[in-house]
Design a protein around this motif. Structure first.
Motif, PDB file in Angstrom:
ATOM      1  N   ARG A  54       0.833  -1.204   0.000  1.00  0.00           N
ATOM      2  CA  ARG A  54       0.000   0.000   0.000  1.00  0.00           C
ATOM      3  C   ARG A  54       0.868   1.254   0.000  1.00  0.00           C
ATOM      4  N   VAL A  55       0.553   2.167  -0.916  1.00  0.00           N
ATOM      5  CA  VAL A  55       1.174   3.485  -0.959  1.00  0.00           C
ATOM      6  C   VAL A  55       0.138   4.499  -0.497  1.00  0.00           C
ATOM      7  N   ALA A 163      -2.582  -4.808   4.823  1.00  0.00           N
ATOM      8  CA  ALA A 163      -1.310  -4.408   4.212  1.00  0.00           C
ATOM      9  C   ALA A 163      -0.144  -5.224   4.756  1.00  0.00           C
ATOM     10  N   ASP A 164       0.690  -5.706   3.836  1.00  0.00           N
ATOM     11  CA  ASP A 164       1.920  -6.417   4.210  1.00  0.00           C
ATOM     12  C   ASP A 164       3.130  -5.491   4.218  1.00  0.00           C
ATOM     13  N   LEU A 165       3.044  -4.407   3.448  1.00  0.00           N
ATOM     14  CA  LEU A 165       4.166  -3.485   3.277  1.00  0.00           C
ATOM     15  C   LEU A 165       3.594  -2.102   3.000  1.00  0.00           C
ATOM     16  N   LEU A 166       4.134  -1.085   3.678  1.00  0.00           N
ATOM     17  CA  LEU A 166       3.628   0.283   3.522  1.00  0.00           C
ATOM     18  C   LEU A 166       4.689   1.182   2.900  1.00  0.00           C
ATOM     19  N   ILE A 167       4.206   2.142   2.097  1.00  0.00           N
ATOM     20  CA  ILE A 167       5.072   3.136   1.475  1.00  0.00           C
ATOM     21  C   ILE A 167       4.422   4.508   1.647  1.00  0.00           C
ATOM     22  N   PRO A 168       5.073   5.437   2.347  1.00  0.00           N
ATOM     23  CA  PRO A 168       4.541   6.797   2.429  1.00  0.00           C
ATOM     24  C   PRO A 168       4.971   7.611   1.215  1.00  0.00           C
ATOM     25  N   VAL A 254       8.203  -0.843   6.310  1.00  0.00           N
ATOM     26  CA  VAL A 254       7.979   0.352   5.492  1.00  0.00           C
ATOM     27  C   VAL A 254       9.147   0.524   4.532  1.00  0.00           C
ATOM     28  N   VAL A 255       8.839   0.903   3.285  1.00  0.00           N
ATOM     29  CA  VAL A 255       9.865   1.315   2.334  1.00  0.00           C
ATOM     30  C   VAL A 255       9.783   2.832   2.202  1.00  0.00           C
TER      31      VAL A 255
END
Length: 339
Positions: A54-55, A163-168, A254-255
């Motif tokens: 998710r972004v 969500a498995d991975l978040l991107i701000p 988070v990336v």
């Protein structure tokens, strides 16, 4: 907000298993480091799949952009870009589709009512625009806290939805000026060291940005990370910090993208020490402030492609490499099994 530790046992086990795969020891370089990090995040070897990415793009305007002195683009483009995100036509939309990531945009402080966009986009709005940091605080202390809480709520919403991975991501004309100010304020750096060309300003434009930062950094003393966010930051920077802290508290990796999320990450680390263990840097920005932020956070970018778009666009490019790192541990054969 309490930040959990990574699973050091899973990290050590991952390293041991990596050494036993059908390859020379260390032959997969950074992929092995990322695989072990994912194991420490998930507490299991191999790590879980990163299927649901998710972004969340935090959008806002800044008072320093009113005159047009710090950016090569006009202020009204922030609101226009919110509509582009919703149409699925932005850079991050296009790149996210290639990796199966979902993009959401939130109006945190866009200087436009955006009455024509869905209510959910405006549900976290704190105010219309931020103050010009060279002459006034960006937001009040209460607004900074409300924005931080909005970021927390945004992270919770994505995590609760699987969500498995978040991107701000970030969107706002003047964002690189604000990011530079935050990095300089927290790390005690001179304005000239952190200011880059942003959207592509010339030498004269860069000099104007430096002058804005110098006035902002000397305007008043700042006491603590929330005060810094209020004084020389923005509502969307505070929201990004809240998003990052909450993700770490809930054990979701988070990336980080470019300079703006990394600047917010420096503040988030001040608010919640140890949260940075749950983040990885997706790419190296061309902005000098990001380099200082990454050094302070102890993060080494996965990619270096000369990107400076923002939006989360660089971070999504790192997703296939993270998935590849997981696959190495999950699917490669073992030396011990060879005949």
């Amino acid at each position: 907000m309490e930040i959990p530790s990574l699973d050091e046992h899973a990290h050590a086990e991952a390293l041991a298993q990596l050494d036993g795969l059908v390859k020379p020891v260390g032959a997969l370089g950074r992929l092995e480091e990322l695989a072990a990090w994912l194991c420490a995040v998930h507490g299991t070897v191999p790590p879980r799949p990163l299927d649901d990415v998710r972004v969340v793009v935090f959008a806002g305007d800044h008072g320093v952009s009113v005159s047009g002195a710090v950016s090569a683009y006009p202020r009204h483009l922030t609101a226009a870009m919110v509509r582009v995100f919703l149409a699925g036509e932005s850079g991050v939309n296009v790149l996210a589709r290639e990796v199966g990531a979902h993009v959401r945009v939130l109006d945190i402080a866009v200087d436009d009512p955006l009455d024509d966009v869905p209510d959910e986009v405006r549900s976290r709005k704190i105010r219309r625009g931020s103050g010009s940091i060279d002459v006034a605080d960006a937001v009040t202390g209460d607004e900074a806290q409300r924005a931080f809480d909005a970021g927390v709520a945004a992270a919770d919403a994505e995590i609760d939805d699987g969500a498995d991975l978040l991107i701000p991501g970030d969107m706002g004309i003047g964002n690189t000026t604000i990011a530079s100010a935050l990095v300089a304020a927290v790390l005690g750096l001179p304005a000239d060291d952190v200011v880059g060309t942003g959207t592509g300003v010339d030498d004269e434009g860069r000099a104007r940005k430096v002058a804005v930062l110098e006035r902002a950094l000397t305007r008043r003393a700042m006491h603590g990370p929330m005060d810094t966010l209020a004084s020389v930051g923005s509502a969307c920077a505070a929201a990004t910090a809240g998003f990052l802290v909450r993700a770490a508290a809930r054990r979701v990796p988070v990336v980080l993208d470019g300079v703006f999320p990394c600047a917010a990450a420096v503040l988030a680390r001040e608010i919640a020490p140890g949260a940075e263990r749950w983040w990885v840097a997706g790419h190296r920005s061309t902005e000098p402030a990001q380099a200082f932020a990454l050094k302070a956070l102890g993060l080494d970018p996965i990619l270096d492609l000369g990107l400076r778009l923002g939006e989360g666009s660089g971070a999504v490019q790192a997703v296939p490499l993270l998935r590849g790192a997981r696959a190495v541990l999950s699917d490669m054969g073992r030396l011990a099994d060879l005949g």
